[in-house]
Design an enzyme around this catalytic site. Structure first.
Site, PDB file in Angstrom:
ATOM      1  CD  GLU A 145      -3.148   0.583   2.199  1.00  0.00           C
ATOM      2  OE1 GLU A 145      -3.494   1.516   2.944  1.00  0.00           O
ATOM      3  OE2 GLU A 145      -3.599  -0.580   2.295  1.00  0.00           O
ATOM      4  CG  ASP A 185      -2.065   4.365   2.506  1.00  0.00           C
ATOM      5  OD1 ASP A 185      -2.483   3.777   1.501  1.00  0.00           O
ATOM      6  OD2 ASP A 185      -1.969   3.828   3.624  1.00  0.00           O
ATOM      7  CD  GLU A 244      -4.737   6.940   5.592  1.00  0.00           C
ATOM      8  OE1 GLU A 244      -5.562   6.013   5.694  1.00  0.00           O
ATOM      9  OE2 GLU A 244      -3.818   7.127   6.413  1.00  0.00           O
ATOM     10  CB  THR A 299       2.528  10.164   3.262  1.00  0.00           C
ATOM     11  OG1 THR A 299       3.621  10.488   4.134  1.00  0.00           O
ATOM     12  CG2 THR A 299       2.078  11.415   2.523  1.00  0.00           C
ATOM     13  CG  ASN A 300       1.541   4.395   6.630  1.00  0.00           C
ATOM     14  OD1 ASN A 300       2.730   4.089   6.707  1.00  0.00           O
ATOM     15  ND2 ASN A 300       0.630   3.890   7.442  1.00  0.00           N
ATOM     16  N   GLY A 307       4.155   0.686  11.218  1.00  0.00           N
ATOM     17  CA  GLY A 307       3.623   1.870  10.572  1.00  0.00           C
ATOM     18  C   GLY A 307       4.732   2.823  10.164  1.00  0.00           C
ATOM     19  N   GLY A 365      -7.549  11.198  17.696  1.00  0.00           N
ATOM     20  CA  GLY A 365      -7.707   9.830  18.186  1.00  0.00           C
ATOM     21  C   GLY A 365      -9.148   9.404  18.387  1.00  0.00           C
TER      22      GLY A 365
END
Length: 336
Positions: free
Chosen positions: A113, A115, A117, A131-132, A142, A212
């Site tokens: 993946e 990302d 987001e 971003t990831n 992560g 959160g």
């Protein structure tokens, strides 16, 4: 980050950024823009996906019934993928707009993946970008980074792009690279390496997206609408069964950027120095030592530590006193 957030200095800052923040002046890629029907199909959301008459713009909406999304018709192994996006305005807490690559529908246990987001916020607070990347199902590690912006992404269209090659991944905002991930031998399968589709979605992320999960989607403000245009799918399409590339690699790669130029690197470093608010490479709560691909920048480390000494310094969280940090670092003239 919206310019108005920056207080008395915002006129000077916005003036220096004018060539980048105006929707009509964004530095566009020279790669071909396709119509929606040429490259994409609806993923979910029924009539919450609406195509404009020209066939080159679509909007995705989120309401109490459902979110919505679309997906590329082809799988791709490497390439340059881009869209101009205008995000919902007003109260957007809990709303997540995503522009990303994934192969989770094919590789359920070891998916890859990449990302972008976009995380909504309460009224008066700015959208944030995260971003990831994941490779080979490495979801336990992560690799998130999070940023504010020098503009309000709900005011106009801005271009968000992903460059993915065998050796690197670069994330761009309005042609400015904001993050570079270089493949290292020690990463192994954690670097995305299998063919992926490109997705765009809007959905309810109330459980985590804003503080959160403290602030949730309020459907009084629905529908939340994200608009997409200038769609670019420039990569090597792959047969979904045999996973064999169906392109001439030389021809396909001619117009794709080959990396970060010296000028772009200056702009990237300027962006990161002023707008990056989180990086996994410096998170001492999650990781006792940085992951193998991290290249530690002492200036980044010092700035993030001063911003959040618990997360980025590894210290203990003290209760009973609240420390109010100023925002003077954001009131600098940015030279990107």
């Amino acid at each position: 980050m919206a310019c108005s957030y920056l207080g008395p200095c915002f006129l000077l800052i916005c003036s220096s950024l004018a060539p980048f923040v105006s929707g009509s002046q964004i530095q566009r890629t020279s790669l071909p823009i396709i119509s929606f029907d040429e490259g994409y199909t609806q993923l979910f959301g029924d009539d919450n996906l609406v195509m404009y008459r020209d066939g080159k713009r679509v909007h995705l909406s989120l309401d109490e019934r459902t979110g919505s999304g679309f997906v590329s018709q082809d799988l791709y192994l490497h390439g340059y993928f881009s869209a101009s996006i205008k995000l919902p305005a007003d109260y957007t807490a809990g709303v997540v707009v995503a522009f990303y690559m994934s192969n989770g529908d094919i590789f359920e246990k070891n998916h890859d993946e990449i990302d972008f987001e976009f995380l909504g916020n309460i009224r008066g607070k700015d959208w944030r970008i995260q971003t990831n990347i994941y490779g080979n199902g490495s979801t336990s590690a992560g690799r998130e980074e999070r940023y504010s912006l020098w503009f309000d992404p709900s005011d106009d269209f801005h271009q968000y792009s992903i460059l993915w090659t065998n050796s690197q991944i670069i994330f761009y905002v309005d042609s400015i690279p904001i993050r570079e991930v270089k493949r290292t031998e020690s990463m192994g399968g954690d670097f995305p390496s299998k063919p992926m589709s490109l997705y765009a979605t809007i959905w309810d992320g109330s459980d985590w997206a804003t503080n959160g999960g403290k602030y949730r989607v309020n459907y009084k403000y629905a529908p939340y609408v994200a608009e997409f245009s200038d769609l670019v799918l420039h990569g090597c399409a792959v047969d979904p069964v045999e996973q064999f590339p169906r392109c001439d690699n030389t021809e396909s790669s001619q117009a794709i950027p080959t990396g970060v130029t010296p000028v772009q690197r200056i702009k990237m470093e300027s962006f990161r120095a002023k707008f990056m608010t989180y990086s996994y490479c410096y998170d001492r709560v999650r990781y006792r030592a940085p992951l193998s691909e991290c290249v530690i920048n002492t200036k980044e480390a010092d700035r993030l530590k001063s911003y959040d000494p618990v997360t980025f310094g590894g210290g203990r969280r003290h209760h009973g006193k609240r420390h109010h940090r100023g925002r003077s670092s954001h009131a600098e003239v940015i030279s990107i």
